[in-house]
Design a protein around this motif. Structure first.
Motif, mmCIF file in Angstrom:
data_model
loop_
_atom_site.group_PDB
_atom_site.id
_atom_site.type_symbol
_atom_site.label_atom_id
_atom_site.label_comp_id
_atom_site.label_asym_id
_atom_site.label_seq_id
_atom_site.Cartn_x
_atom_site.Cartn_y
_atom_site.Cartn_z
ATOM 1 N N ASP A 113 0.826 -1.216 0.000
ATOM 2 C CA ASP A 113 0.000 0.000 0.000
ATOM 3 C C ASP A 113 0.857 1.263 0.000
ATOM 4 O OD1 ASP A 113 -2.138 -1.644 0.067
ATOM 5 O OD2 ASP A 113 -2.443 -1.519 2.234
ATOM 6 N N SER A 114 2.018 1.162 0.651
ATOM 7 C CA SER A 114 2.851 2.363 0.784
ATOM 8 C C SER A 114 3.770 2.588 -0.424
ATOM 9 C CB SER A 114 3.694 2.253 2.058
ATOM 10 O OG SER A 114 4.475 1.075 1.992
ATOM 11 N N ALA A 115 3.868 1.582 -1.320
ATOM 12 C CA ALA A 115 4.776 1.707 -2.464
ATOM 13 C C ALA A 115 4.105 2.455 -3.611
ATOM 14 C CB ALA A 115 5.191 0.314 -2.936
ATOM 15 N N PRO A 116 4.890 3.179 -4.425
ATOM 16 C CA PRO A 116 4.312 3.829 -5.611
ATOM 17 C C PRO A 116 3.645 2.779 -6.503
ATOM 18 C CG PRO A 116 6.619 4.447 -5.314
ATOM 19 C CD PRO A 116 6.333 3.383 -4.313
ATOM 20 N N PRO A 117 2.519 3.112 -7.157
ATOM 21 C CA PRO A 117 1.753 2.105 -7.904
ATOM 22 C C PRO A 117 2.523 1.424 -9.033
ATOM 23 C CG PRO A 117 0.908 4.345 -8.295
ATOM 24 C CD PRO A 117 1.883 4.435 -7.171
ATOM 25 N N ASN A 118 3.522 2.109 -9.594
ATOM 26 C CA ASN A 118 4.248 1.490 -10.716
ATOM 27 C C ASN A 118 5.634 0.993 -10.326
ATOM 28 O OD1 ASN A 118 5.229 3.985 -10.236
ATOM 29 N ND2 ASN A 118 5.277 4.687 -12.366
ATOM 30 N N GLU A 119 5.871 0.817 -9.025
ATOM 31 C CA GLU A 119 7.198 0.376 -8.585
ATOM 32 C C GLU A 119 7.503 -1.038 -9.083
ATOM 33 O OE1 GLU A 119 10.208 0.079 -4.848
ATOM 34 O OE2 GLU A 119 8.320 1.085 -4.554
ATOM 35 N N VAL A 120 8.756 -1.242 -9.484
ATOM 36 C CA VAL A 120 9.195 -2.562 -9.937
ATOM 37 C C VAL A 120 9.187 -3.524 -8.747
ATOM 38 C CG1 VAL A 120 11.200 -3.853 -10.819
ATOM 39 C CG2 VAL A 120 10.633 -1.619 -11.784
ATOM 40 N N THR A 121 8.568 -4.688 -8.923
ATOM 41 C CA THR A 121 8.543 -5.713 -7.865
ATOM 42 C C THR A 121 8.974 -7.043 -8.487
ATOM 43 O OG1 THR A 121 6.259 -6.375 -8.331
ATOM 44 C CG2 THR A 121 6.568 -4.603 -6.717
ATOM 45 N N ALA A 122 9.335 -7.998 -7.623
ATOM 46 C CA ALA A 122 9.677 -9.338 -8.113
ATOM 47 C C ALA A 122 8.458 -9.947 -8.795
ATOM 48 C CB ALA A 122 10.131 -10.213 -6.946
ATOM 49 N N TYR A 123 7.306 -9.802 -8.167
ATOM 50 C CA TYR A 123 6.054 -10.362 -8.682
ATOM 51 C C TYR A 123 5.746 -9.842 -10.084
ATOM 52 C CZ TYR A 123 0.995 -11.222 -8.941
ATOM 53 O OH TYR A 123 -0.256 -11.625 -9.336
#
Length: 308
Positions: A113-123
């Motif tokens: 919830d706290s991460a920017p919506p377009n942040e790169v994630t492993a998923y």
């Protein structure tokens, strides 16, 4: 030229590749034009450019590759699978049911919830990876690692496999070993920390002072290296609760290096001193024990080298 002469090369049949023996000294491009029936110069160049040609088993894109009698040229019908450049992760193992990755510190496992919506994630990266094969493919989270923890992580490629792994997690997982760089000299060579974990309103986990008040958490550790200022521990999880190692290390007065949230004052390595080193579990489909191990991050050994 007789019409039916080159027909056999058309049915490289159900096979996905066709092999041609070389009988004369010739460059690769003219050889291919001569041998691949019905393919013009541009089609052949395209096949070459996409890495579909191998000489003696080694892929090449050089149209002027010098062929000699005795060489074999293999032409694949399929283009090699496109590979996505990954950011902050590498794939250790993949089959049709699971993907095992090594995650770097700093990469989110999955959006929060706290991460920017377009942040790169492993998923997100792995979802794009499996969709190269089929746009309907998906991946499913089995467990998580904190953003600042590095190491081995497992994802499922179907909901059924995800459910099976999550439902049998306690019995399926044979080893879940971390290395933790902590502050201070841990006096006891090895030990077990047990407590009941709860989450505060500020989303910080803590050990309750009352038995059975919260989630039961058990952490085993042994000292691998120690100095006056730091200790390197091998940590084995018996239960996998949120922030469990971090809370338990603070509980014994040796917070994980770089873990400001749980009492650390040291920024000795510029990251959190926690790494998921080993994951061994029963494969949900084959039933075989599979084990994945990574190196101890070199940064974790740095504080001890200064003193030697």
């Amino acid at each position: 030229m007789q019409k039916g002469r080159k027909r056999p090369t058309h049915h490289a049949g159900a096979d996905k590749s066709k092999t041609y023996p070389v009988t004369e000294t010739i460059e690769l491009l003219p050889f291919l034009i001569k041998n691949i029936s019905g393919a013009g110069r541009n089609v052949v160049k395209n096949i070459l450019a996409h890495g579909q040609v191998a000489v003696n088993g080694k892929s090449t894109t050089a149209y002027n590759y010098p062929l000699q009698p005795g060489h074999t040229v293999t032409v694949s019908k399929e283009r090699p699978k496109e590979k996505l450049p990954f950011e902050g992760l590498s794939i250790m193992f993949e089959d049709e049911h699971i993907i095992i990755i090594k995650k770097d510190a700093g990469l989110l496992s999955v959006s929060s919830d706290s991460a920017p919506p377009n942040e790169v994630t492993a998923y997100r990266q792995l979802m794009a990876h499996v969709r190269l094969d089929n746009p309907k493919n998906r991946i499913f989270i089995v467990h998580r690692l904190d953003r600042d923890t590095s190491g081995v992580m497992l994802f499922a490629k179907s909901e059924a496999v995800q459910q099976q792994l999550q439902n049998s997690w306690q019995s399926a997982v044979q080893e879940r070993i971390y290395v933790a760089l902590v502050e201070g000299a841990v006096k006891k060579e090895n030990g077990t920390i047990t407590s009941w974990l709860k989450e505060s309103k500020t989303l910080k986990m803590y050990s309750s002072s009352y038995p059975n008040d919260g989630l039961h958490a058990v952490t085993h550790y042994k000292v691998l290296r120690a100095s006056k200022a730091f200790s390197l521990l091998e940590v084995q999880l018996e239960t996998g609760r949120k922030n469990q190692i971090r809370v338990h290390m603070e509980d014994i007065g040796h917070p994980v290096v770089g873990d400001k949230k749980y009492g650390s004052r040291s920024r000795a390595i510029g990251r959190l001193g926690l790494h998921a080193r080993v994951l061994a579990f029963t494969h949900p489909i084959t039933g075989k024990l599979v084990r994945f191990e990574t190196e101890i991050p070199k940064l974790f050994l740095k504080p001890f080298q200064k003193e030697e």
